[in-house]
Design an enzyme around this catalytic site. Structure first.
Site, PDB file in Angstrom:
ATOM      1  N   THR A  37       0.801  -1.226   0.000  1.00  0.00           N
ATOM      2  CA  THR A  37       0.000   0.000   0.000  1.00  0.00           C
ATOM      3  C   THR A  37       0.833   1.275   0.000  1.00  0.00           C
ATOM      4  OG1 THR A  37      -1.874  -1.052   1.086  1.00  0.00           O
ATOM      5  CG2 THR A  37      -1.679   1.309   1.395  1.00  0.00           C
ATOM      6  N   ASP A  40       1.307  -6.543  -4.661  1.00  0.00           N
ATOM      7  CA  ASP A  40       0.442  -6.525  -3.489  1.00  0.00           C
ATOM      8  C   ASP A  40       0.927  -7.728  -2.673  1.00  0.00           C
ATOM      9  OD1 ASP A  40      -2.841  -5.773  -2.768  1.00  0.00           O
ATOM     10  OD2 ASP A  40      -1.866  -7.494  -1.820  1.00  0.00           O
ATOM     11  N   THR A  93       2.210  -9.950  14.354  1.00  0.00           N
ATOM     12  CA  THR A  93       1.065 -10.486  13.631  1.00  0.00           C
ATOM     13  C   THR A  93       0.191  -9.306  13.206  1.00  0.00           C
ATOM     14  OG1 THR A  93      -0.695 -12.150  13.741  1.00  0.00           O
ATOM     15  CG2 THR A  93      -0.376 -10.854  15.718  1.00  0.00           C
ATOM     16  N   SER A 103      -0.286  -9.879  -0.943  1.00  0.00           N
ATOM     17  CA  SER A 103      -1.047 -11.134  -0.981  1.00  0.00           C
ATOM     18  C   SER A 103      -0.411 -12.107  -1.972  1.00  0.00           C
ATOM     19  CB  SER A 103      -2.485 -10.884  -1.456  1.00  0.00           C
ATOM     20  OG  SER A 103      -2.955  -9.670  -0.992  1.00  0.00           O
ATOM     21  N   THR A 127      -1.691 -22.469  18.534  1.00  0.00           N
ATOM     22  CA  THR A 127      -2.997 -22.142  19.104  1.00  0.00           C
ATOM     23  C   THR A 127      -3.655 -21.044  18.276  1.00  0.00           C
ATOM     24  OG1 THR A 127      -4.172 -21.218  21.001  1.00  0.00           O
ATOM     25  CG2 THR A 127      -1.867 -20.567  20.766  1.00  0.00           C
ATOM     26  N   THR A 164       1.210  -4.751   4.076  1.00  0.00           N
ATOM     27  CA  THR A 164       0.985  -5.174   5.465  1.00  0.00           C
ATOM     28  C   THR A 164       0.361  -6.569   5.567  1.00  0.00           C
ATOM     29  OG1 THR A 164      -1.186  -4.116   5.531  1.00  0.00           O
ATOM     30  CG2 THR A 164       0.691  -2.804   6.297  1.00  0.00           C
TER      31      THR A 164
END
Ligand code: ASP
Length: 337
Positions: free
Chosen positions: A14, A59, A162, A61, A272, A91
């Site tokens: 971005t 991007d 994260t 992704s 977890t 991000t």
């Protein structure tokens, strides 16, 4: 004294995107002009910096292990020419990439700071300018010597970060480890939280291979047998379990799945799905099937770090037993036992 030098690697994301008919996207050649318009970047108080624009710009992704190799290679080939590196990255997968680089860059003794923004630099109220300038300053200071992620005034260990929010400017958290620094009027470093590095150890880059991994998130009523066919041929399987490592034990389906995974040589790692806290295998009967089936504890590793670490270990010529042992060993400050 000569000025410090920082290399800015622009991979996409971005921060440098511009509006297109289909939404924001990176555009080759536009980012250097945007940087030239930021007056602070040419202040005499800033370190010298160079920009390296990746091709193609992505991007995040679309990031795969190939771009992780590209980033590692770009750092390796310039390692002696710069005091530190800033990696500009989308991000969405920044925490995965920062984790991967933390494992790949063995013997790292310079700062490598991942950053980006939630609002593009070309838009009003962009968070990109501050994230970039502060990251460049951190990369020029000989203080932190590991792969970090800087965002919205916090410096986090890369493999502990994260992505926590898709729309807030405070987009990242480090739920199981303290931040390495906070940026206020001054930079406040928590030096005791840093990784210990040996400045005499040379940098060795461990490049990644294509690996077959899967992440399965457990949910109430999950039919594990549906996943058995995909396990065949898998090298690594990460289970995001409930709480401290619990799974439904209403039938034998999971044992069959893990047996199948083990039979075909896959390593099964238990993480977890709680954002904070650790896996403690065997605490509850509901998790004992995992222990009995030889699953590996991910302790308090993020899923992002577990994916990256598994890919890193499976890319080397290690036996399955060695991969299992190293998965449970703290290699770069990514887990606590
Ligand atoms: N989709 C963008 C990316 O990850 C989002 C961002 O950069 O914030 O490249």
């Amino acid at each position: 004294m000569s000025k410090k030098k920082v290399c800015i690697l622009y991979t996409g994301g971005t921060i440098g995107m511009i509006p297109t008919e289909n939404g924001f996207a990176p555009a080759p050649g536009t980012f250097a002009k945007e940087l030239a318009a930021i007056r602070d970047l040419s202040s005499p108080r800033m370190p010298d910096w160079d920009l390296v624009e990746f091709d193609p710009l992505l991007d995040s992704s679309n990031i795969t292990y190939k771009q992780w190799n590209q980033i590692a290679g770009a750092i390796e080939s310039r390692y002696d020419d710069y005091d530190g590196f800033v990696v500009l990255h989308g991000t969405d997968t920044m925490a995965y990439s920062a984790s991967a680089l933390s494992f790949m860059l063995e013997g790292l003794s310079k700062p490598v700071i991942f950053t980006g923004s939630q609002i593009p630099l070309c838009e009003l109220r962009s968070d990109g300018k501050d994230n970039l300038i502060t990251s460049v300053l951190i990369a020029a200071q000989d203080v932190v010597h590991e792969v970090c992620l800087y965002f919205s005034n916090e410096l986090l260990r890369g493999n502990r970060a994260t992505k926590y929010s898709s729309d807030r400017l405070i987009a990242f958290k480090s739920p199981n480890y303290t931040e390495l620094a906070k940026a206020g009027i001054d930079m406040r470093y928590r030096k005791r939280a840093f990784l210990e590095v040996d400045p005499d150890q040379p940098l060795t880059v461990r490049y990644l291979r294509d690996t077959r991994l899967a992440v399965i998130k457990v949910f109430p009523g999950i039919k594990f047998e549906l996943f058995t066919p995909i396990v065949n041929g898998m090298q690594g399987l990460i289970l995001e379990t409930f709480g401290s490592g619990n799974i439904p034990n209403y039938d034998k389906a999971l044992s069959n799945l893990i047996d199948e995974a083990s039979r075909t040589g896959a390593v099964v790692v238990v993480c977890t799905q709680c954002p904070q806290g650790a896996v403690r295998l065997g605490t509850y009967e509901a998790g004992s099937a995992l222990v009995n089936a030889g699953a590996v504890s991910g302790y308090n590793m993020t899923t992002e770090a577990a994916v990256a670490k598994l890919q890193y270990l499976l890319s080397q010529d290690l036996t399955r037993e060695q991969v299992i042992e190293l998965m449970e060993t703290d290699l770069r400050g990514e887990l606590d036992k």
